[in-house]
Scaffold this motif. Structure first.
Motif, PDB file in Angstrom:
ATOM      1  N   ARG A 257       0.842  -1.193   0.000  1.00  0.00           N
ATOM      2  CA  ARG A 257       0.000   0.000   0.000  1.00  0.00           C
ATOM      3  C   ARG A 257       0.878   1.244   0.000  1.00  0.00           C
ATOM      4  N   SER A 258       0.302   2.350  -0.454  1.00  0.00           N
ATOM      5  CA  SER A 258       0.989   3.633  -0.393  1.00  0.00           C
ATOM      6  C   SER A 258       0.736   4.270   0.966  1.00  0.00           C
ATOM      7  N   VAL A 259       1.653   5.151   1.368  1.00  0.00           N
ATOM      8  CA  VAL A 259       1.600   5.760   2.695  1.00  0.00           C
ATOM      9  C   VAL A 259       1.855   7.261   2.582  1.00  0.00           C
ATOM     10  N   ILE A 260       1.016   8.048   3.255  1.00  0.00           N
ATOM     11  CA  ILE A 260       1.304   9.468   3.466  1.00  0.00           C
ATOM     12  C   ILE A 260       1.353   9.676   4.972  1.00  0.00           C
ATOM     13  N   LEU A 261       2.534   9.910   5.490  1.00  0.00           N
ATOM     14  CA  LEU A 261       2.760  10.069   6.927  1.00  0.00           C
ATOM     15  C   LEU A 261       2.766  11.556   7.253  1.00  0.00           C
ATOM     16  N   THR A 262       1.812  11.995   8.072  1.00  0.00           N
ATOM     17  CA  THR A 262       1.666  13.419   8.361  1.00  0.00           C
ATOM     18  C   THR A 262       2.362  13.797   9.667  1.00  0.00           C
ATOM     19  N   GLY A 263       2.539  15.113   9.863  1.00  0.00           N
ATOM     20  CA  GLY A 263       3.187  15.600  11.079  1.00  0.00           C
ATOM     21  C   GLY A 263       4.686  15.438  11.066  1.00  0.00           C
ATOM     22  N   VAL A 264       5.269  15.367   9.878  1.00  0.00           N
ATOM     23  CA  VAL A 264       6.715  15.220   9.724  1.00  0.00           C
ATOM     24  C   VAL A 264       7.352  16.606   9.721  1.00  0.00           C
ATOM     25  N   HIS A 265       8.486  16.745  10.412  1.00  0.00           N
ATOM     26  CA  HIS A 265       9.195  18.028  10.486  1.00  0.00           C
ATOM     27  C   HIS A 265      10.588  17.866   9.867  1.00  0.00           C
ATOM     28  N   PRO A 266      10.695  18.007   8.552  1.00  0.00           N
ATOM     29  CA  PRO A 266      11.985  17.776   7.891  1.00  0.00           C
ATOM     30  C   PRO A 266      13.050  18.814   8.234  1.00  0.00           C
ATOM     31  N   GLN A 267      12.589  20.027   8.583  1.00  0.00           N
ATOM     32  CA  GLN A 267      13.503  21.105   8.970  1.00  0.00           C
ATOM     33  C   GLN A 267      12.813  21.954  10.039  1.00  0.00           C
ATOM     34  N   PRO A 268      13.588  22.667  10.859  1.00  0.00           N
ATOM     35  CA  PRO A 268      12.975  23.555  11.851  1.00  0.00           C
ATOM     36  C   PRO A 268      12.068  24.591  11.186  1.00  0.00           C
ATOM     37  N   GLY A 269      10.896  24.781  11.762  1.00  0.00           N
ATOM     38  CA  GLY A 269       9.962  25.766  11.225  1.00  0.00           C
ATOM     39  C   GLY A 269       9.078  25.246  10.108  1.00  0.00           C
ATOM     40  N   LEU A 270       9.274  24.001   9.699  1.00  0.00           N
ATOM     41  CA  LEU A 270       8.478  23.415   8.628  1.00  0.00           C
ATOM     42  C   LEU A 270       7.724  22.193   9.150  1.00  0.00           C
ATOM     43  N   VAL A 271       6.571  21.936   8.569  1.00  0.00           N
ATOM     44  CA  VAL A 271       5.817  20.723   8.888  1.00  0.00           C
ATOM     45  C   VAL A 271       5.213  20.203   7.590  1.00  0.00           C
ATOM     46  N   GLY A 272       5.140  18.892   7.475  1.00  0.00           N
ATOM     47  CA  GLY A 272       4.638  18.346   6.227  1.00  0.00           C
ATOM     48  C   GLY A 272       4.382  16.866   6.305  1.00  0.00           C
ATOM     49  N   ALA A 273       4.738  16.171   5.233  1.00  0.00           N
ATOM     50  CA  ALA A 273       4.410  14.757   5.117  1.00  0.00           C
ATOM     51  C   ALA A 273       5.527  14.012   4.408  1.00  0.00           C
ATOM     52  N   GLY A 274       5.637  12.732   4.752  1.00  0.00           N
ATOM     53  CA  GLY A 274       6.520  11.820   4.044  1.00  0.00           C
ATOM     54  C   GLY A 274       5.672  10.814   3.292  1.00  0.00           C
ATOM     55  N   CYS A 275       6.083  10.438   2.097  1.00  0.00           N
ATOM     56  CA  CYS A 275       5.283   9.568   1.235  1.00  0.00           C
ATOM     57  C   CYS A 275       6.064   8.351   0.791  1.00  0.00           C
ATOM     58  N   TYR A 276       5.377   7.229   0.749  1.00  0.00           N
ATOM     59  CA  TYR A 276       5.876   6.048   0.046  1.00  0.00           C
ATOM     60  C   TYR A 276       4.846   5.710  -1.025  1.00  0.00           C
ATOM     61  N   ASP A 277       5.280   5.674  -2.278  1.00  0.00           N
ATOM     62  CA  ASP A 277       4.401   5.406  -3.406  1.00  0.00           C
ATOM     63  C   ASP A 277       4.619   3.972  -3.869  1.00  0.00           C
ATOM     64  N   ARG A 278       3.605   3.134  -3.729  1.00  0.00           N
ATOM     65  CA  ARG A 278       3.762   1.730  -4.104  1.00  0.00           C
ATOM     66  C   ARG A 278       3.906   1.541  -5.607  1.00  0.00           C
ATOM     67  N   GLU A 279       3.429   2.529  -6.378  1.00  0.00           N
ATOM     68  CA  GLU A 279       3.528   2.409  -7.829  1.00  0.00           C
ATOM     69  C   GLU A 279       4.956   2.576  -8.319  1.00  0.00           C
ATOM     70  N   THR A 280       5.733   3.394  -7.625  1.00  0.00           N
ATOM     71  CA  THR A 280       7.099   3.693  -8.072  1.00  0.00           C
ATOM     72  C   THR A 280       8.171   3.208  -7.105  1.00  0.00           C
ATOM     73  N   ASP A 281       7.747   2.732  -5.915  1.00  0.00           N
ATOM     74  CA  ASP A 281       8.668   2.328  -4.850  1.00  0.00           C
ATOM     75  C   ASP A 281       9.536   3.503  -4.388  1.00  0.00           C
ATOM     76  N   ALA A 282       9.022   4.730  -4.565  1.00  0.00           N
ATOM     77  CA  ALA A 282       9.791   5.932  -4.242  1.00  0.00           C
ATOM     78  C   ALA A 282       9.317   6.546  -2.935  1.00  0.00           C
ATOM     79  N   VAL A 283      10.261   7.147  -2.219  1.00  0.00           N
ATOM     80  CA  VAL A 283       9.976   7.893  -0.996  1.00  0.00           C
ATOM     81  C   VAL A 283      10.227   9.373  -1.260  1.00  0.00           C
ATOM     82  N   SER A 284       9.330  10.224  -0.786  1.00  0.00           N
ATOM     83  CA  SER A 284       9.485  11.666  -0.990  1.00  0.00           C
ATOM     84  C   SER A 284       8.954  12.408   0.230  1.00  0.00           C
TER      85      SER A 284
END
Length: 287
Positions: free
Chosen positions: A186-213
């Protein structure tokens, strides 16, 4: 042509609760998906007089609608309903989880997209209404999904990991995303991710491409209720437009951030959630 376009719109069955006060659940799901060109059928799990961020009261109303859910599914099957997407959020009991599992199995067609928002907790703790058995059953329900949208607390519960030691960097979070995908099932969109200070967003795993973004926007220093429902609904609307998982997550992050910024600038009460209504025109435009 306008009538034809309406009937060609993707049809979504939304399994969420309804709060009489506060922007969350069906009060968010229906207008957002409608603005994005979807037709929505509602399968309410419960009626609450207000969302749970409002102060406790002897007059608080909670009406369980499990029996009505079962009757509605039987009626929908009788009249031949079909759906392009099945979308579940808050459920109130183990019995309701079983009903939603049955719903998925009965109504999933060859091209039906199932999105499960595994609403179980926040800030490292399950919600008061969730038992350990309900969390386990929610994990089983999420195994039927094509896409899941957990927050960090819910991801820790699904993985049986300690929230306090959850990974923080994109490199470390990739491991969680791949595990949450059940080996690419399955594909995943993980919310509440803080990749850098002052930023908030999401991490994704796409089952169609096997890519993480990863995608992020400026963080607003206020925690508004209902933003998870808003995020998942925008992401689903984009996916039903045929966009990539990465783009869907990016659009959802940007829209939730914009709504939070506007609400903060207006000084509106936090407990009512973000004011998204005046910004729906942004979602109506494809980006």
């Amino acid at each position: 042509m306008e009538v034809l376009a309406m009937y060609l719109a993707p049809i979504v069955a939304a399994v969420h609760d309804l709060s009489g006060m506060g922007r969350c659940s069906l009060g968010v799901v229906l207008p957002v998906l409608s603005a994005m060109g979807c037709r929505c059928s509602s399968l309410p799990t419960a009626y609450l007089s207000a969302n749970t961020i409002f102060p406790p009261s002897d007059h608080f109303v909670f009406r369980d609608l499990t029996d009505e859910m079962i009757g509605s599914l039987d009626h929908w099957e009788e009249i031949g309903c079909t759906f392009d997407s099945l979308y579940s959020g808050f459920v109130g009991s183990e019995r309701q989880i079983a009903v939603v599992e049955d719903f998925f199995r009965r109504f999933k067609g060859e091209n039906t997209l199932i999105l499960v928002d595994p609403v179980m907790g926040d800030w490292g703790k399950p919600y008061r209404t969730y038992t350990s058995e309900m969390c386990r059953r929610m994990g089983a329900l999420a195994e039927l999904a094509d896409v899941i949208t957990p927050n960090m607390t819910e991801a820790a519960i699904l993985l049986n990991e300690d929230y306090e030691t959850a990974p923080k960097t994109p490199e470390a979070l990739e491991g969680w995303l791949r595990r949450l995908s059940l080996g690419g099932k399955r594909s995943v969109i993980l919310t509440g991710v803080h990749p850098q200070p002052g930023l908030v967003g999401a991490g994704c795993y796409d089952r169609e491409t096997d890519a993480v973004s990863f995608t992020a926007a400026r963080k607003v220093p206020i925690e508004f209720p209902g933003t998870g429902d808003l995020f998942a609904s925008v992401a689903l609307g984009e996916l039903l437009r045929g966009t990539s998982l990465e783009h869907a997550a990016h659009r959802a992050v940007e829209f939730v951030s914009h709504c939070a910024q506007e609400t903060k600038a207006l000084g509106a009460p936090v407990r009512h959630g973000v004011q998204f209504e005046t910004l729906l025109e942004e979602l109506a435009r494809r980006a």
